[in-house]
Design an enzyme around this catalytic site. Structure first.
Site, short mmCIF file in Angstrom:
data_model
loop_
_atom_site.label_atom_id
_atom_site.label_comp_id
_atom_site.label_asym_id
_atom_site.label_seq_id
_atom_site.Cartn_x
_atom_site.Cartn_y
_atom_site.Cartn_z
N THR A 81 0.29 -2.67 8.74
CA THR A 81 -0.90 -1.95 8.11
C THR A 81 -1.90 -1.82 9.44
OG1 THR A 81 -2.46 -1.51 6.46
CG2 THR A 81 -1.99 -3.87 6.98
N CYS B 172 4.36 14.15 -23.83
CA CYS B 172 3.53 14.93 -24.81
C CYS B 172 3.77 16.30 -24.73
CB CYS B 172 1.85 14.64 -24.42
SG CYS B 172 1.40 15.22 -23.06
N GLN C 170 0.80 -1.32 0.07
CA GLN C 170 -0.15 -0.08 0.09
C GLN C 170 0.91 1.29 -0.21
OE1 GLN C 170 -3.43 -0.84 2.68
NE2 GLN C 170 -1.77 -1.87 3.64
N CYS D 281 0.62 11.55 -16.22
CA CYS D 281 0.14 12.81 -17.39
C CYS D 281 -1.46 12.55 -17.53
CB CYS D 281 0.77 12.69 -18.66
SG CYS D 281 0.36 14.00 -19.60
N ALA E 142 8.80 -4.02 13.33
CA ALA E 142 8.82 -4.57 11.88
C ALA E 142 10.32 -5.14 11.89
CB ALA E 142 8.48 -3.94 10.95
N HIS F 59 -1.37 1.21 -4.54
CA HIS F 59 -1.81 2.78 -4.46
C HIS F 59 -0.68 3.57 -5.01
CE1 HIS F 59 -4.19 1.55 -0.68
NE2 HIS F 59 -4.94 1.44 -1.69
C1 BV8 Z 1 -11.83 2.13 -3.44
C2 BV8 Z 1 -2.02 6.55 -1.03
C3 BV8 Z 1 -13.27 1.25 -5.04
C4 BV8 Z 1 -2.26 7.97 -0.81
C5 BV8 Z 1 -3.93 5.82 0.08
C6 BV8 Z 1 -16.78 3.22 3.93
C7 BV8 Z 1 -16.41 2.03 4.58
C8 BV8 Z 1 -15.54 1.23 3.86
C9 BV8 Z 1 -14.66 1.69 2.78
C10 BV8 Z 1 -14.93 2.98 2.40
C11 BV8 Z 1 -16.07 3.78 3.04
N1 BV8 Z 1 -15.85 4.92 2.45
C12 BV8 Z 1 -15.07 5.07 1.59
C13 BV8 Z 1 -14.44 3.64 1.25
C14 BV8 Z 1 -13.46 3.24 0.54
C15 BV8 Z 1 -12.02 3.97 0.84
C16 BV8 Z 1 -11.71 3.51 2.38
O1 BV8 Z 1 -11.57 2.52 2.57
N2 BV8 Z 1 -11.88 4.36 3.25
C17 BV8 Z 1 -11.72 4.43 4.56
C18 BV8 Z 1 -10.81 5.60 5.17
C19 BV8 Z 1 -12.87 4.05 5.34
N3 BV8 Z 1 -11.18 3.29 -0.03
C20 BV8 Z 1 -10.88 3.83 -1.02
O2 BV8 Z 1 -11.19 4.89 -1.63
C21 BV8 Z 1 -10.05 3.02 -2.21
N4 BV8 Z 1 -10.73 2.87 -3.42
O3 BV8 Z 1 -12.28 1.72 -2.54
O4 BV8 Z 1 -12.15 2.31 -4.81
C22 BV8 Z 1 -12.97 0.12 -4.95
C23 BV8 Z 1 -13.55 -0.81 -4.25
C24 BV8 Z 1 -13.34 -2.48 -4.13
C25 BV8 Z 1 -12.21 -2.76 -5.08
C26 BV8 Z 1 -12.00 -1.65 -5.97
C27 BV8 Z 1 -11.91 -0.50 -5.95
C28 BV8 Z 1 -8.65 3.79 -2.29
C29 BV8 Z 1 -7.92 3.85 -0.97
C30 BV8 Z 1 -6.38 4.38 -1.55
C31 BV8 Z 1 -5.98 5.65 -0.82
N5 BV8 Z 1 -4.65 6.05 -0.88
N6 BV8 Z 1 -2.68 5.81 -0.06
C32 BV8 Z 1 -1.13 8.53 -0.14
O5 BV8 Z 1 -0.08 7.73 0.41
O6 BV8 Z 1 -1.01 9.73 0.07
S1 BV8 Z 1 -4.41 4.93 1.50
C33 BV8 Z 1 -3.11 4.88 2.78
O7 BV8 Z 1 -3.73 4.41 3.95
C34 BV8 Z 1 -2.26 3.79 2.55
O8 BV8 Z 1 -1.82 3.73 1.36
C35 BV8 Z 1 -3.03 2.51 3.33
O9 BV8 Z 1 -3.68 1.82 2.33
C36 BV8 Z 1 -4.04 3.21 4.22
C37 BV8 Z 1 -3.74 2.76 5.37
O10 BV8 Z 1 -2.50 2.91 5.87
P1 BV8 Z 1 -1.54 1.97 6.47
O11 BV8 Z 1 -0.58 1.49 5.62
O12 BV8 Z 1 -2.31 0.86 7.23
O13 BV8 Z 1 -0.89 2.89 7.61
P2 BV8 Z 1 -1.30 3.33 9.03
O14 BV8 Z 1 -0.74 4.80 9.52
O15 BV8 Z 1 -2.88 3.56 8.92
O16 BV8 Z 1 -0.99 2.16 10.01
C38 BV8 Z 1 0.39 1.86 10.13
C39 BV8 Z 1 0.17 0.71 10.94
O17 BV8 Z 1 1.94 0.20 11.02
C40 BV8 Z 1 -0.25 0.78 12.23
O18 BV8 Z 1 -1.13 -0.45 12.64
C41 BV8 Z 1 0.90 0.71 13.29
O19 BV8 Z 1 0.48 0.05 14.40
C42 BV8 Z 1 1.97 -0.12 12.62
N7 BV8 Z 1 3.36 0.48 12.71
C43 BV8 Z 1 3.70 1.54 13.02
N8 BV8 Z 1 5.18 1.49 13.26
C44 BV8 Z 1 5.58 0.05 13.07
C45 BV8 Z 1 4.34 -0.59 12.80
N9 BV8 Z 1 4.05 -1.99 12.44
C46 BV8 Z 1 5.45 -2.57 12.70
N10 BV8 Z 1 6.60 -1.93 13.01
C47 BV8 Z 1 6.54 -0.50 13.20
N11 BV8 Z 1 7.85 0.02 13.53
#
Ligand code: BV8
Length: 238
Positions: free
Chosen positions: A179, A142, A94, A120, A222, A112
């Site tokens: 994640t 382009c 991700q 573009c 990790a 992602h």
């Molecule tokens: C889509 C790029 C249709 C951008 C990202 C209502 C209910 C359910 C779903 C939805 C809803 N309303 C809208 C939706 C859909 C929505 C969604 O899920 N929203 C959520 C907020 C509810 N999703 C979308 O819009 C997606 N598209 O659904 O299209 C579709 C459906 C089905 C099939 C096909 C298409 C698009 C989502 C993509 C958004 N872009 N990233 C950028 O980077 O700026 S999302 C971004 O946050 C990440 O890419 C990742 O996917 C997401 C979660 O982030 P994490 O990587 O988990 O990071 P986070 O900080 O949250 O957690 C870190 C973890 O690491 C923690 O658990 C922590 O404990 C741990 N950690 C920390 N330190 C350590 C560690 N672990 C080990 N060692 C360490 N040292």
């Protein structure tokens, strides 16, 4: 951990937590990105239409930041697994940083998108990009000044979903690393894998939102738990 002789196809899902110890901000941890920026302001197509400069500066800052960071022991362990695992292996990330690749992993799928690509919107091509986009540079293909970050925003379709679901159907082992299980469709992959009979393992600092879906979970940094797991898998397979 299941009997490793029954494991041939592995799918790994990685998130921001695998890059945290490299110094790249996660999204939802203490002081994370979403504490300083509202998602709706910087990571949606509507935000880009409303205030392109704010969005371009947000990604310019992050694109520059990742180029000052290095892969950590967790990225290096997965690269070793990629090189030595005899069966199928796919690292679905991700993350939009390039630390898996810089660690040496090859079978990486950025669902992602990637900071180091510019997309573009005029000719729909993607070009390697390490600089900034705020000055609206011309597309290398382009010439149009229509480049945006090649990052999947909320509400946009993640990349190569067919390949991901095909790999999940064949998986004997699904491992989620670093994640929160907060964003779909990635957060649902563990259930796809389970339905197809895969063993499921969570490697994370703390229990994720989806931890109840995993048959097994190991919690810790990790850089400690991922190399230990890779050593275990490779020694069991040898
Ligand atoms: C889509 C790029 C249709 C951008 C990202 C209502 C209910 C359910 C779903 C939805 C809803 N309303 C809208 C939706 C859909 C929505 C969604 O899920 N929203 C959520 C907020 C509810 N999703 C979308 O819009 C997606 N598209 O659904 O299209 C579709 C459906 C089905 C099939 C096909 C298409 C698009 C989502 C993509 C958004 N872009 N990233 C950028 O980077 O700026 S999302 C971004 O946050 C990440 O890419 C990742 O996917 C997401 C979660 O982030 P994490 O990587 O988990 O990071 P986070 O900080 O949250 O957690 C870190 C973890 O690491 C923690 O658990 C922590 O404990 C741990 N950690 C920390 N330190 C350590 C560690 N672990 C080990 N060692 C360490 N040292």
């Amino acid at each position: 951990m299941p009997v490793m002789k029954d494991i041939r196809n592995i799918v790994i899902l990685s998130g921001a937590g695998i890059s945290a110890e490299s110094g790249i901000d996660t999204f939802r941890s203490e002081g994370g990105l979403w504490e300083r920026h509202r998602v709706e302001d910087v990571a949606t197509p509507e935000a880009f239409a409303r205030d392109p400069d704010l969005v371009l500066r947000f990604y310019d800052m992050r694109r520059a930041a990742i180029q000052t960071k290095e892969p950590n022991a967790a990225h290096l362990a997965l690269a070793r697994l990629d090189a030595e695992w005899p069966g199928e292996l796919l690292i679905v990330t991700q993350n939009v940083d390039d630390l898996h690749e810089r660690a040496g992993a090859e079978r990486v799928l950025h669902m992602h998108g990637e900071h180091l690509l510019a997309w573009c919107t005029a000719c729909d091509t993607r070009s390697p990009w390490t600089g900034t986009l705020i000055e609206r540079p011309p597309c290398p293909v382009c010439g149009e000044r229509a480049l945006r970050p090649d990052v999947v925003w909320f509400g946009e379709m993640p990349y190569r979903m067919d390949e991901i679901y095909a790999a999940l159907r064949e998986a004997d082992l699904f491992v989620s690393i670093g994640t929160s299980g907060a964003v779909y469709p990635a957060a649902g992959f563990v259930r796809n894998a389970r339905e197809m009979g895969a063993h499921t393992l969570e490697l994370n600092l703390e229990p994720s939102k989806g931890t109840r879906w995993f048959e097994e979970a190991r919690h810790g940094p990790a850089t400690q738990i991922v190399p230990a797991w890779v050593d275990e898998v490779l020694s069991a397979a040898s």
